[in-house]
Scaffold this motif. Structure first.
Motif, PDB file in Angstrom:
ATOM      1  N   GLY A 245      25.843 -86.801  97.434  1.00 30.48           N
ATOM      2  CA  GLY A 245      27.199 -86.485  97.000  1.00 30.48           C
ATOM      3  C   GLY A 245      27.335 -84.985  96.806  1.00 30.48           C
ATOM      4  O   GLY A 245      26.406 -84.213  97.074  1.00 30.48           O
ATOM      5  N   ILE A 246      28.489 -84.567  96.340  1.00 30.19           N
ATOM      6  CA  ILE A 246      28.734 -83.157  96.082  1.00 30.19           C
ATOM      7  C   ILE A 246      29.412 -83.000  94.731  1.00 30.19           C
ATOM      8  O   ILE A 246      30.079 -83.907  94.234  1.00 30.19           O
ATOM      9  CB  ILE A 246      29.618 -82.505  97.171  1.00 30.19           C
ATOM     10  N   GLY A 247      29.189 -81.859  94.122  1.00 22.77           N
ATOM     11  CA  GLY A 247      29.886 -81.483  92.903  1.00 22.77           C
ATOM     12  C   GLY A 247      30.644 -80.193  93.153  1.00 22.77           C
ATOM     13  O   GLY A 247      30.204 -79.349  93.942  1.00 22.77           O
ATOM     14  N   ALA A 248      31.775 -80.041  92.501  1.00 22.77           N
ATOM     15  CA  ALA A 248      32.600 -78.864  92.787  1.00 22.77           C
ATOM     16  C   ALA A 248      33.376 -78.450  91.554  1.00 22.77           C
ATOM     17  O   ALA A 248      33.583 -79.225  90.619  1.00 22.77           O
ATOM     18  CB  ALA A 248      33.559 -79.140  93.941  1.00 22.77           C
ATOM     19  N   MET A 249      33.795 -77.206  91.568  1.00 23.40           N
ATOM     20  CA  MET A 249      34.658 -76.648  90.531  1.00 23.40           C
ATOM     21  C   MET A 249      35.977 -76.261  91.191  1.00 23.40           C
ATOM     22  O   MET A 249      35.999 -75.654  92.257  1.00 23.40           O
ATOM     23  CB  MET A 249      34.003 -75.418  89.901  1.00 23.40           C
ATOM     24  N   ALA A 250      37.091 -76.674  90.556  1.00 24.79           N
ATOM     25  CA  ALA A 250      38.409 -76.415  91.129  1.00 24.79           C
ATOM     26  C   ALA A 250      39.353 -75.908  90.059  1.00 24.79           C
ATOM     27  O   ALA A 250      39.140 -76.104  88.859  1.00 24.79           O
ATOM     28  CB  ALA A 250      38.972 -77.679  91.774  1.00 24.79           C
ATOM     29  N   CYS A 251      40.399 -75.241  90.495  1.00 23.91           N
ATOM     30  CA  CYS A 251      41.453 -74.774  89.608  1.00 23.91           C
ATOM     31  C   CYS A 251      42.105 -75.976  88.932  1.00 23.91           C
ATOM     32  O   CYS A 251      42.539 -76.919  89.597  1.00 23.91           O
ATOM     33  CB  CYS A 251      42.475 -73.976  90.415  1.00 23.91           C
ATOM     34  N   ALA A 252      42.157 -75.986  87.609  1.00 22.63           N
ATOM     35  CA  ALA A 252      42.656 -77.139  86.876  1.00 22.63           C
ATOM     36  C   ALA A 252      44.138 -77.383  87.090  1.00 22.63           C
ATOM     37  O   ALA A 252      44.604 -78.527  87.028  1.00 22.63           O
ATOM     38  CB  ALA A 252      42.369 -76.976  85.383  1.00 22.63           C
ATOM     39  N   ARG A 253      44.894 -76.352  87.342  1.00 21.62           N
ATOM     40  CA  ARG A 253      46.339 -76.501  87.475  1.00 21.62           C
ATOM     41  C   ARG A 253      46.789 -76.770  88.900  1.00 21.62           C
ATOM     42  O   ARG A 253      47.718 -77.537  89.139  1.00 21.62           O
ATOM     43  CB  ARG A 253      47.044 -75.241  86.956  1.00 21.62           C
ATOM     44  N   HIS A 254      46.115 -76.151  89.877  1.00 20.08           N
ATOM     45  CA  HIS A 254      46.649 -76.188  91.237  1.00 20.08           C
ATOM     46  C   HIS A 254      45.711 -76.833  92.247  1.00 20.08           C
ATOM     47  O   HIS A 254      46.098 -77.042  93.393  1.00 20.08           O
ATOM     48  CB  HIS A 254      47.000 -74.760  91.692  1.00 20.08           C
ATOM     49  N   GLY A 255      44.475 -77.138  91.858  1.00 19.10           N
ATOM     50  CA  GLY A 255      43.577 -77.891  92.727  1.00 19.10           C
ATOM     51  C   GLY A 255      42.844 -77.105  93.783  1.00 19.10           C
ATOM     52  O   GLY A 255      42.184 -77.699  94.644  1.00 19.10           O
ATOM     53  N   PHE A 256      42.888 -75.784  93.760  1.00 21.89           N
ATOM     54  CA  PHE A 256      42.155 -74.986  94.741  1.00 21.89           C
ATOM     55  C   PHE A 256      40.680 -74.916  94.334  1.00 21.89           C
ATOM     56  O   PHE A 256      40.364 -74.619  93.178  1.00 21.89           O
ATOM     57  CB  PHE A 256      42.726 -73.569  94.823  1.00 21.89           C
ATOM     58  N   PHE A 257      39.793 -75.170  95.296  1.00 20.37           N
ATOM     59  CA  PHE A 257      38.364 -75.075  95.005  1.00 20.37           C
ATOM     60  C   PHE A 257      37.979 -73.610  94.793  1.00 20.37           C
ATOM     61  O   PHE A 257      38.417 -72.728  95.540  1.00 20.37           O
ATOM     62  CB  PHE A 257      37.532 -75.656  96.143  1.00 20.37           C
TER      63      PHE A 257
END
Length: 281
Positions: A245-257
């Protein structure tokens, strides 16, 4: 091509028409066709591969061109893959069906060429979109990722004196972290044959740096007593995959990785996998 079994990849011999022009396999959205190609033979003519590229045709090789893909079919496959989750195998099955609905198995099998060219095509488009198309500059960490255009970013959409503003909450950025266990990867027989077109230049963390981190980083906080989590980790560890699998961090408001924020999981979700995201590239 009569008598050819589906899935075979016979040695292709270039045929020539009556006037000596090579007959190449042209893979297009409409199907795979055998067509004669006449190259420019002027004294100042470009090399054959450049002539093809200027006409919107992507050759699968550069020594003795036998098969070419149109830019249209490469764009169409990327859209199908992104929006419809169509695999390369099933997309080329559609190309074969469009070539001959009665005898699709007689269409030359160019599935491997499609997979290789589509990755090169995607990388070339990322270079173009991010301003690296006509320069010799090498993209740095995260330079091919799409930055969030709305979140506060110094030097881009913030005033020069933003640090002096009393209400610093206006300039706060927030991120979320999560994992996805459907993006797995099966173990390969010859992983040493892989060619990495980009590592750490987009949303994925640099591969070398990430695995160096896994070798030295402690994992003392991986003490999950949840039975469901233990069952999941036990199941995926026996699935024949080297990436579970993968883990990621994204912008909480707009969803951009966030650039360089995606990492691979090896045996379930661990704290050690996401620890690296706290550091800048």
């Amino acid at each position: 091509m009569e008598g050819e079994e589906e899935g075979e990849d016979p040695v292709v011999v270039i045929d020539y028409d009556a006037v000596g022009n090579p007959i190449l396999i042209v893979v297009d959205v409409s199907g795979a066709h055998r067509l004669p190609v006449r190259y420019c033979r002027c004294s100042n003519a470009e090399e054959q591969e450049f002539q093809l590229l200027r006409m919107g045709l992507f050759p699968t090789s550069y020594q003795e061109v036998k098969t070419i893909f149109t830019f249209a079919v490469l764009d169409d496959y990327l859209i199908d893959n992104q929006e419809c989750k169509t695999s390369g195998y099933h997309y080329f099955a559609k190309v074969k069906r469009r070539t001959s609905s009665a005898f699709p198995h007689r269409t030359p099998n160019r599935y491997r060429e499609l997979i290789r060219l589509s990755r090169q095509w995607r990388m070339l488009k990322e270079y173009k979109w991010n301003g690296f198309a006509h320069t010799k500059e090498t993209p740095g960490p995260g330079k091919l990722a799409v930055m969030c255009p709305t979140c506060p970013q110094p030097g881009i959409n913030l005033p020069e004196n933003w640090k002096n503003d009393e209400n610093q909450l206006l300039y706060m950025r927030s991120f979320v972290m999560d994992g996805n266990f459907t993006a797995s990867h099966l173990k390969q027989k010859h992983p040493e044959d892989d060619v990495w077109l980009g590592s750490g230049t987009s949303i994925m963390t640099a591969r070398e740096r990430y695995y160096e981190h896994l070798e030295i980083a402690p994992d003392d906080r991986n003490t999950n007593d949840c039975n469901a989590s233990k069952a999941l980790n036990a199941r995926i560890s026996q699935s024949g995959t080297n990436i579970t699998g993968i883990g990621a961090m994204a912008c909480a408001r707009h969803g951009f990785f966030a650039p360089c924020s995606c990492v691979d999981f090896q045996k379930g979700e661990k704290y050690v996998h996401t620890w690296i995201l706290s550091y800048k590239e």
